[in-house]
Motif scaffolding. Structure first.
Motif, PDB file in Angstrom:
ATOM      1  N   ASP A   1      19.146 118.076 -42.476  1.00  0.00           N
ATOM      2  CA  ASP A   1      19.633 119.298 -43.029  1.00  0.00           C
ATOM      3  C   ASP A   1      19.042 119.930 -43.749  1.00  0.00           C
ATOM      4  O   ASP A   1      19.928 121.164 -43.596  1.00  0.00           O
ATOM      5  CB  ASP A   1      20.981 118.454 -43.435  1.00  0.00           C
TER       6      ASP A   1
ATOM      7  N   ASP B   1      18.409 120.493 -46.730  1.00  0.00           N
ATOM      8  CA  ASP B   1      19.142 120.488 -48.292  1.00  0.00           C
ATOM      9  C   ASP B   1      18.099 120.351 -49.503  1.00  0.00           C
ATOM     10  O   ASP B   1      19.056 121.279 -50.367  1.00  0.00           O
ATOM     11  CB  ASP B   1      20.060 119.953 -48.654  1.00  0.00           C
TER      12      ASP B   1
ATOM     13  N   GLY C   1      22.205 118.407 -39.011  1.00  0.00           N
ATOM     14  CA  GLY C   1      23.151 119.527 -39.688  1.00  0.00           C
ATOM     15  C   GLY C   1      24.425 117.610 -40.667  1.00  0.00           C
ATOM     16  O   GLY C   1      24.962 117.898 -41.292  1.00  0.00           O
ATOM     17  N   ASP C   2      24.189 116.615 -39.391  1.00  0.00           N
ATOM     18  CA  ASP C   2      25.249 115.329 -39.217  1.00  0.00           C
ATOM     19  C   ASP C   2      25.348 115.167 -41.572  1.00  0.00           C
ATOM     20  O   ASP C   2      24.269 114.783 -40.998  1.00  0.00           O
ATOM     21  CB  ASP C   2      24.759 115.088 -38.642  1.00  0.00           C
ATOM     22  N   GLN C   3      26.325 115.360 -41.843  1.00  0.00           N
ATOM     23  CA  GLN C   3      26.541 114.589 -42.622  1.00  0.00           C
ATOM     24  C   GLN C   3      26.569 113.215 -43.092  1.00  0.00           C
ATOM     25  O   GLN C   3      26.824 112.116 -44.225  1.00  0.00           O
ATOM     26  CB  GLN C   3      27.037 115.284 -43.728  1.00  0.00           C
ATOM     27  N   SER C   4      27.193 112.209 -41.334  1.00  0.00           N
ATOM     28  CA  SER C   4      27.311 110.731 -41.607  1.00  0.00           C
ATOM     29  C   SER C   4      26.292 110.522 -41.484  1.00  0.00           C
ATOM     30  O   SER C   4      26.895 109.079 -41.632  1.00  0.00           O
ATOM     31  CB  SER C   4      28.544 111.053 -40.632  1.00  0.00           C
TER      32      SER C   4
ATOM     33  N   CYS D   1      21.857 109.368 -42.962  1.00  0.00           N
ATOM     34  CA  CYS D   1      20.634 110.295 -44.304  1.00  0.00           C
ATOM     35  C   CYS D   1      19.661 110.321 -42.676  1.00  0.00           C
ATOM     36  O   CYS D   1      19.249 111.072 -41.667  1.00  0.00           O
ATOM     37  CB  CYS D   1      20.738 109.487 -45.207  1.00  0.00           C
ATOM     38  N   ASP D   2      19.453 111.549 -43.860  1.00  0.00           N
ATOM     39  CA  ASP D   2      17.703 111.869 -43.317  1.00  0.00           C
ATOM     40  C   ASP D   2      16.987 110.925 -43.193  1.00  0.00           C
ATOM     41  O   ASP D   2      16.231 111.740 -41.289  1.00  0.00           O
ATOM     42  CB  ASP D   2      16.918 112.931 -44.245  1.00  0.00           C
TER      43      ASP D   2
END
Length: 128
Positions: free
Chosen positions: A84, A86, A103-106, A108-109
């Motif tokens: 994402d 960040d 950008g999916d926050q559900s 992890c990278d």
């Protein structure tokens, strides 16, 4: 101690030794995560990898390791940086690296890196 009172045989694997002796697959992927790079064999493992992927935070730690070891990012570019974004600072883009924003926050990278690798780089061994 085991049930019979004997000591359990515990062995620590030295993955670097496998690389030195050529006991690793020729086609493997390295995924650099958002953790400090402390392995004395990192350069050997990284340079021999067929594909190098960094989670966005892993890219930060790759740059830190390169700086600490007087290496240039132009000589160690990952093929992909995924996440994402960040954890990235300004001026992060380099030539020869594909930047994949998710950008999916559900998830992890790390999961994003694994998903991308499995989808696009089938048949390779993964080293994290």
């Amino acid at each position: 101690m085991g049930a019979s009172g004997s000591m359990t045989d515990i062995r620590v694997l030295d993955y670097g030794q496998y690389f030195k002796e050529g006991l690793v697959p020729a086609d493997y992927i390295v995924i650099v995560l958002n953790q400090p790079i402390e392995s004395q064999y990192f350069e050997l493992i990284y340079k021999r990898a067929k594909v190098k992927i960094c989670a966005d935070g892993g890219y930060h730690w790759l740059k830190s390791w390169l700086k600490a070891n007087c290496k240039d990012l132009k000589d160690f570019p990952p093929e992909f940086v995924i996440g994402d974004f960040d954890s990235l600072d300004e001026g992060h883009h380099i030539v020869r690296t594909e930047w994949i924003h998710d950008g999916d926050q559900s998830v992890c990278d790390f999961q994003k890196c694994l998903y991308y690798a499995r989808k696009h780089l089938e048949g390779k061994t993964f080293i994290v």
